[in-house]
Design an enzyme around this catalytic site. Sequence first.
Site, PDB file in Angstrom:
ATOM      1  N   LYS B  78       0.822  -1.086   0.067  1.00  0.00           N
ATOM      2  CA  LYS B  78       0.047  -0.101  -0.105  1.00  0.00           C
ATOM      3  C   LYS B  78       1.001   1.275  -0.135  1.00  0.00           C
ATOM      4  CE  LYS B  78      -3.853   1.783   2.721  1.00  0.00           C
ATOM      5  NZ  LYS B  78      -4.578   1.561   3.978  1.00  0.00           N
ATOM      6  N   SER B 153      -9.803   1.310   3.023  1.00  0.00           N
ATOM      7  CA  SER B 153      -8.785   2.155   2.132  1.00  0.00           C
ATOM      8  C   SER B 153      -7.745   1.475   1.277  1.00  0.00           C
ATOM      9  CB  SER B 153      -8.075   3.239   2.898  1.00  0.00           C
ATOM     10  OG  SER B 153      -7.326   2.407   3.873  1.00  0.00           O
ATOM     11  N   SER B 177      -9.870  -1.400   7.075  1.00  0.00           N
ATOM     12  CA  SER B 177      -9.184  -1.054   5.665  1.00  0.00           C
ATOM     13  C   SER B 177      -8.377  -2.318   4.984  1.00  0.00           C
ATOM     14  CB  SER B 177      -8.368   0.311   5.623  1.00  0.00           C
ATOM     15  OG  SER B 177      -9.046   1.389   5.817  1.00  0.00           O
TER      16      SER B 177
END
Lengths: 94, 474
Positions: B78, B153, B177
């Site tokens: 990420k 997310s 997330s």
Amino acid sequence: MNKEEVLKLAKLARVGIGEDEADKLSHEFDAILKYVGEIKGAQMTNDQIPNSKPDLRNIMREDSNPHEAGIYTEAILSQAPQREGNFLKVKKIL
Amino acid sequence: MIDISKLTIVSAREALKKGEFTSRELTQACIDAIKSKDGEIHAFLEVFSNALAQADEADKQIKNGVDLPLLGIPVALKDNILVKGEKASAGSKILENFIAPYDSTATQKLQQAGAVIVGRTNCDEFAMGSSTENSAYGPTKNPLDTSRVPGGSSGGSAAAVAAGFVIAALGSDTGGSIRQPAAFCGIVGMKPTYGRVSRNGLIAMASSLDQIGPFTKTAEDAEIIYNVIKGQDRMDSTTLDGKTFPAHGHEGNSREKSSHLTIGVPRSFFESSLDKAVLENFNQAVKKFESLGYKTKDIELPTLKYSLAVYYILMPAEVSSNLARFDGVKYGLHVDGVNSIDDYFKTRGEGFGPETRRRVILGTYVLSSGYYDAYYGTAVNMKAAITKELREAFKDVDLILTPTTPTPAWKFGEKSDPLSMYLADIFTVPANISGCPSMSLPSGEVDGLPLGALLTADLGNETALFEAGKSFQG
């Protein structure tokens, strides 16, 4: 919450926003605060209220064995938007 | 031609060891898949230029008989996890050109385990969102239905694994997330116990809740990554040593076999917010666990319903403090104003996107004098009460099972008001509030869209999660 309050908060948070956004946020905050405000009415029994000693606490290490001075200076300063030599450059403060 | 979508860490490691393909060939297959399909999906923000060089290094070690848990395995990170010398933007314009000056601890551990870090994946700005629609670089699409969100997310990491671009990925989970996008993309996503994985080098959102964890196809693979990245770290004072949580019951003599694990189901916490098809899918998951020999029992967790409200007080409070560091002076974007303070207003007003501005300002409100006790103070007490309630429950059951999300993936633009988006985290948030480890497992589909079953265990009891996850997936 009204628009003026949102603008004041934005000022405290150092975030520049326009009047339209402040107006929109004021309505959104009303909805969000109504939802999160639920917990204000929640009854907590005595045994639910935490004791003063939390289970997890910060662990400090010895302030010793510093690295050699200056070895990270360039890596860090190369990220600065404005610099002068080994200083960060900002507008006059006083 | 290697099909990444069919490979797990376990099967790819086996094939690498046998010489069926090299890490270079495997990594090239990832890059080819990204080139041909990521134009539409937009899981990646960048493929690192040294990916093949990392693979060559792994091949050398494989040739020399070195055996490491992730040797030669292509993974993605990420965009909020630092890799030295590479960009890390956290999905924000304010960090568009930020080059990480050091490796995160998780990155170092992956590298030491031989992983090939292919690139960085898209996410909601500063990990704030449940759909990746808040990324400054445009949304990621769900690889299973591109008219729908991949969740967030960490939507880019979930999509990258689900689309067959990489074998595994790391994300971060502050309120769901990792687990929510894993459910939306039909894969496994796991959040470790708070403090189990170092946050050093993770761009902070809400520091008391953030935790790095894996996206994989199987619970077995998730366990492999978890074992690589976990561990106490002198660079993160909130990390735990192995002894912080005493060994759990099932690790002892009496409850060794997974068929003896008990799963608690807090039906009154979630049943009313589900439609029939989602509830039916969940009931099938319960039945499957029962058919595997697990005992299930209904439990009551009356305080759990306050978790999301607590989260939307604590999280913005921490966000507003953490994001104060973005000042246009030290690093990141600088927008010139008429004077020094105007530099702040302009830099932060233009550098932060709408959701980030919303949460920074909301956080400022709940921390402001006059409201602090009513909101933040109450939320801190309630957090402790929720944690206590969950830990009490874990004296009686080994795991708690709920759906991961109230619905499958929604369409882009469908949740336009912030509160309706926030409510998507309702089942995942309790694990962050309490710090408990939690994992979403694919539990089948409704109308062709995947759903997840969410297992949560007591603090430090990741073992139970993996055990149950592995038997659920067979």
